[in-house]
Design an enzyme around this catalytic site. Structure first.
Site, PDB file in Angstrom:
ATOM      1  N   LYS A 126      35.445  34.681  57.138  1.00 33.40           N
ATOM      2  CA  LYS A 126      34.607  34.530  55.938  1.00 33.40           C
ATOM      3  C   LYS A 126      33.286  33.926  56.368  1.00 33.40           C
ATOM      4  O   LYS A 126      33.211  33.245  57.388  1.00 33.40           O
ATOM      5  CB  LYS A 126      35.272  33.586  54.929  1.00 33.40           C
ATOM      6  CG  LYS A 126      34.775  33.777  53.514  1.00 33.40           C
ATOM      7  CD  LYS A 126      35.412  34.984  52.880  1.00 33.40           C
ATOM      8  CE  LYS A 126      34.812  35.338  51.550  1.00 33.40           C
ATOM      9  NZ  LYS A 126      35.652  36.344  50.860  1.00 33.40           N
ATOM     10  N   ASP A 166      30.849  39.355  48.815  1.00 32.19           N
ATOM     11  CA  ASP A 166      31.658  38.404  48.030  1.00 32.19           C
ATOM     12  C   ASP A 166      30.699  37.909  46.947  1.00 32.19           C
ATOM     13  O   ASP A 166      29.720  38.610  46.624  1.00 32.19           O
ATOM     14  CB  ASP A 166      32.192  37.273  48.934  1.00 32.19           C
ATOM     15  CG  ASP A 166      33.277  36.432  48.256  1.00 32.19           C
ATOM     16  OD1 ASP A 166      34.438  36.865  48.248  1.00 32.19           O
ATOM     17  OD2 ASP A 166      32.973  35.347  47.721  1.00 32.19           O
TER      18      ASP A 166
HETATM   19  P1  NDP Z   1      29.962  38.508  41.887  1.00 33.60           P
HETATM   20  O1  NDP Z   1      28.898  37.701  42.482  1.00 33.60           O
HETATM   21  O2  NDP Z   1      29.774  39.957  41.704  1.00 33.60           O
HETATM   22  O3  NDP Z   1      30.396  37.910  40.467  1.00 33.60           O
HETATM   23  C1  NDP Z   1      30.813  36.591  40.358  1.00 33.60           C
HETATM   24  C2  NDP Z   1      31.109  36.298  38.904  1.00 33.60           C
HETATM   25  O4  NDP Z   1      31.762  35.038  38.826  1.00 33.60           O
HETATM   26  C3  NDP Z   1      29.832  36.167  38.082  1.00 33.60           C
HETATM   27  O5  NDP Z   1      30.090  36.524  36.759  1.00 33.60           O
HETATM   28  C4  NDP Z   1      29.530  34.675  38.193  1.00 33.60           C
HETATM   29  O6  NDP Z   1      28.764  34.146  37.142  1.00 33.60           O
HETATM   30  C5  NDP Z   1      30.924  34.080  38.166  1.00 33.60           C
HETATM   31  N1  NDP Z   1      30.928  32.833  38.923  1.00 33.60           N
HETATM   32  C6  NDP Z   1      30.632  32.662  40.219  1.00 33.60           C
HETATM   33  N2  NDP Z   1      30.700  31.368  40.555  1.00 33.60           N
HETATM   34  C7  NDP Z   1      31.042  30.721  39.450  1.00 33.60           C
HETATM   35  C8  NDP Z   1      31.278  29.370  39.155  1.00 33.60           C
HETATM   36  N3  NDP Z   1      31.150  28.415  40.097  1.00 33.60           N
HETATM   37  N4  NDP Z   1      31.639  29.042  37.899  1.00 33.60           N
HETATM   38  C9  NDP Z   1      31.759  29.997  36.944  1.00 33.60           C
HETATM   39  N5  NDP Z   1      31.535  31.298  37.155  1.00 33.60           N
HETATM   40  C10 NDP Z   1      31.199  31.653  38.392  1.00 33.60           C
HETATM   41  O7  NDP Z   1      31.253  38.224  42.814  1.00 33.60           O
HETATM   42  P2  NDP Z   1      32.598  39.075  42.932  1.00 33.60           P
HETATM   43  O8  NDP Z   1      32.963  39.696  41.649  1.00 33.60           O
HETATM   44  O9  NDP Z   1      32.476  39.902  44.149  1.00 33.60           O
HETATM   45  O10 NDP Z   1      33.653  37.919  43.290  1.00 33.60           O
HETATM   46  C11 NDP Z   1      34.383  37.233  42.280  1.00 33.60           C
HETATM   47  C12 NDP Z   1      35.605  36.589  42.913  1.00 33.60           C
HETATM   48  O11 NDP Z   1      36.434  37.610  43.501  1.00 33.60           O
HETATM   49  C13 NDP Z   1      35.315  35.595  44.034  1.00 33.60           C
HETATM   50  O12 NDP Z   1      36.294  34.587  44.000  1.00 33.60           O
HETATM   51  C14 NDP Z   1      35.511  36.427  45.298  1.00 33.60           C
HETATM   52  O13 NDP Z   1      35.853  35.611  46.403  1.00 33.60           O
HETATM   53  C15 NDP Z   1      36.690  37.304  44.874  1.00 33.60           C
HETATM   54  N6  NDP Z   1      36.858  38.550  45.599  1.00 33.60           N
HETATM   55  C16 NDP Z   1      35.856  39.466  45.715  1.00 33.60           C
HETATM   56  C17 NDP Z   1      36.083  40.657  46.368  1.00 33.60           C
HETATM   57  C18 NDP Z   1      35.053  41.722  46.443  1.00 33.60           C
HETATM   58  O14 NDP Z   1      35.370  42.801  46.973  1.00 33.60           O
HETATM   59  N7  NDP Z   1      33.849  41.522  45.951  1.00 33.60           N
HETATM   60  C19 NDP Z   1      37.370  40.945  47.017  1.00 33.60           C
HETATM   61  C20 NDP Z   1      38.372  39.946  46.772  1.00 33.60           C
HETATM   62  C21 NDP Z   1      38.101  38.797  46.106  1.00 33.60           C
HETATM   63  P3  NDP Z   1      27.215  33.770  37.377  1.00 33.60           P
HETATM   64  O15 NDP Z   1      26.513  35.079  37.523  1.00 33.60           O
HETATM   65  O16 NDP Z   1      26.829  33.002  36.173  1.00 33.60           O
HETATM   66  O17 NDP Z   1      27.162  32.949  38.631  1.00 33.60           O
HETATM   67  O1  2IT Z   2      37.708  38.097  49.455  1.00 37.80           O
HETATM   68  C1  2IT Z   2      37.667  39.271  49.879  1.00 37.80           C
HETATM   69  O2  2IT Z   2      38.700  39.868  50.221  1.00 37.80           O
HETATM   70  C2  2IT Z   2      36.373  39.947  49.930  1.00 37.80           C
HETATM   71  N1  2IT Z   2      35.381  39.363  49.521  1.00 37.80           N
HETATM   72  C3  2IT Z   2      36.273  41.323  50.494  1.00 37.80           C
HETATM   73  C4  2IT Z   2      36.220  41.265  52.001  1.00 37.80           C
HETATM   74  C5  2IT Z   2      35.972  42.577  52.703  1.00 37.80           C
HETATM   75  O3  2IT Z   2      35.857  42.503  53.932  1.00 37.80           O
HETATM   76  O4  2IT Z   2      35.891  43.632  52.085  1.00 37.80           O
END
Ligand code: NDP
Ligand code: 2IT
Length: 449
Positions: A126, A166
């Site tokens: 990460k 992420d």
């Molecule tokens: P994005 O940046 O696309 O979206 C994040 C969302 O979560 C936004 O709506 C944001 O709101 C909100 N958010 C972020 N931080 C906070 C906080 N501290 N408190 C409240 N709301 C918060 O990220 P992703 O959708 O990619 O990721 C979301 C989650 O999923 C994370 O935990 C990530 O680690 C996990 N994840 C992502 C993957 C991926 O492929 N992208 C894969 C697996 C897991 P705001 O805009 O107001 O900050």
């Molecule tokens: O938390 C996760 O699994 C991710 N943000 C995606 C990682 C990846 O390498 O696609």
């Protein structure tokens, strides 16, 4: 508790006392794999747990860049190359002001287990930065990404370490990072980053994969308990990449999504969320979820204040935390249970506190653990890497079908592990055990490294 486990937990707590998220992640895994550890006295002699807990390498670097006003800003960059047992280091980059070593290490540690569950050849890593993308111009984002990659490039490679997105890192950022990597290396090495745009080497369905995968896992988990998704009410936290595509798949499976949120508050639309409107606000305009009210006057907006997360006060059958770590704590778990929730599916990484998870499980709520239920994103990243190696594109339908099979198999692995140790449908422990067994086998095979 098993003596060896207790000793390792104590030592880890002492060595990392300023890293609460990391300790939380380690505690959850170690306490849940106790039945396996109890069967293997030999692990202590080869310090198997100590080696699994210590990252292979932590890289910390300066990221200087110049903002639009001409001021020099210095951010901190990280890459935690946690474990390369099963393949090249693999895992996302997070750009968020809260990023610190504890958060990077917890995410890297969880990624090892998640990636093992996919059954694909990927290790765990990460990275990210405390850079805050909010309010930055496109040029500022580009300059930051270029500076970040100017240091990171020497540590990554398509057979070494493959970052992706992420929080705060999506297609735009991956594009700028890839452009700078290619420029420095003077070579097209497509597999060095995933989450690329499909016009230059990305995979169809990668953008959708984490959210879709979450719903495939949820379908399997509910199915094992003879519950159908059709007609169920769903609430989702977040409105980013994972939340949007979880919503899309939930809707296509016949569920009714009534709430989504961002870090300021949540919207509740009893008629069902208009996802095109959310996509326009978030993917096109990079706006705030509150703007939903501009086209849907009947919807409600609840500002976040106090300890409770407003999105978890809404009555629902299925709750999908898809924002960030520890966004669903004990108070939220109590609100959900009081409102009759059936299942919680973790789209984010470690969104439920340990106390919340325990409370939900004690109240017979099915919990889909992040390492398993959000593994569809990284699994599809691995499919992107394989397409880059083949210099070939699969169709959307082909990738989605592979994703569905992978998520179905991950659920099976979680269930089998839970059944094997008589854990009463504790899929959190099941996921940890299934992943740990694979990693332990690979560690034993590869000697003391
Ligand atoms: P994005 O940046 O696309 O979206 C994040 C969302 O979560 C936004 O709506 C944001 O709101 C909100 N958010 C972020 N931080 C906070 C906080 N501290 N408190 C409240 N709301 C918060 O990220 P992703 O959708 O990619 O990721 C979301 C989650 O999923 C994370 O935990 C990530 O680690 C996990 N994840 C992502 C993957 C991926 O492929 N992208 C894969 C697996 C897991 P705001 O805009 O107001 O900050
Ligand atoms: O938390 C996760 O699994 C991710 N943000 C995606 C990682 C990846 O390498 O696609």
């Amino acid at each position: 508790m098993n003596d060896y486990l207790e000793k390792v937990l104590d030592e880890t707590a002492k060595k990392n006392e300023t890293q609460p998220e990391f300790l939380q992640a380690v505690h959850e895994v170690l306490t849940s794999i106790e039945p396996v550890i109890a069967q293997h006295d030999e692990y202590e002699n080869i310090a198997l747990l100590e080696r699994m807990i210590e990252p292979e390498r932590v890289i910390l670097f300066r990221v200087p860049w110049i903002n639009d006003a001409g001021k020099v800003i210095v951010n901190r960059g990280y890459r935690v190359q946690y474990n390369s047992l099963l393949g090249p280091y693999k895992g996302g980059l997070r750009f968020h002001p809260s990023v610190n070593l504890s958060i990077m290490k917890f995410l890297g540690f969880e990624q090892i287990f998640k990636n093992a569950l996919t059954g694909l050849p990927i290790g765990g890593a990460k990275g990210g930065s405390d850079f805050d993308p909010k309010g930055k111009s496109d040029n500022e984002i580009m300059r930051f990404c270029q500076s970040f990659m100017t240091e990171l490039y020497r540590h990554i490679g398509q057979d070494v370490d493959v970052p992706a997105g992420d929080i705060g890192v999506g297609g735009r950022e991956i594009g700028y990072l890839f452009g700078q990597y290619k420029r420095i290396r003077n070579a097209y090495e497509g597999g060095v980053l995933t989450g690329k745009d499909v016009v230059y080497g990305g995979s169809l369905a990668r953008k959708e994969a984490t959210g879709y995968g979450l719903m495939f896992f949820m379908r399997e988990m509910l199915g094992a308990h003879n519950i159908c998704l059709m007609g169920k009410t769903v609430t989702i936290s977040g409105s980013g990449n994972v939340a949007i595509y979880a919503c899309e798949k939930a809707q296509s499976m016949g569920a009714k999504v009534v709430a989504m949120s961002d870090s300021n508050g949540c919207i509740y639309d009893e008629n069902g969320i208009d996802l095109d409107c959310v996509k326009e606000i978030k993917e096109v305009n990079r706006g705030r979820i509150k703007e939903y009210l501009e086209c849907h006057q009947n919807a409600k907006y609840i500002e976040k204040s106090g300890i409770e997360n407003p999105v978890w006060t809404i009555k629902t059958d299925i709750a999908l935390p898809c924002a960030t770590q520890n966004e669903l704590i004990i108070e939220d778990a109590k609100n959900l249970v009081a409102n009759g929730v059936i299942a919680v599916g973790e789209g984010a990484n470690m969104p439920c506190s340990e106390e919340a998870t325990k409370y939900l499980q004690e109240h017979k709520v099915l919990v889909a653990p992040a390492k398993a239920s959000n593994a569809g994103g990284v699994a599809t990243s691995a499919i992107e890497m394989s397409q880059n190696s083949m210099r070939f594109y699969h169709t959307f339908e082909e990738v989605e079908a592979k994703l569905d099979t992978i998520m179905t198999n991950i659920f099976k692995a979680c269930k089998e592990a839970s059944d094997e140790f008589g854990l009463n449908d504790n899929y959190v422990a099941g996921a940890n055990i299934a992943a740990f067994k694979k990693l332990a086998q690979a560690m034993k095979a590869q000697g003391i490294v």
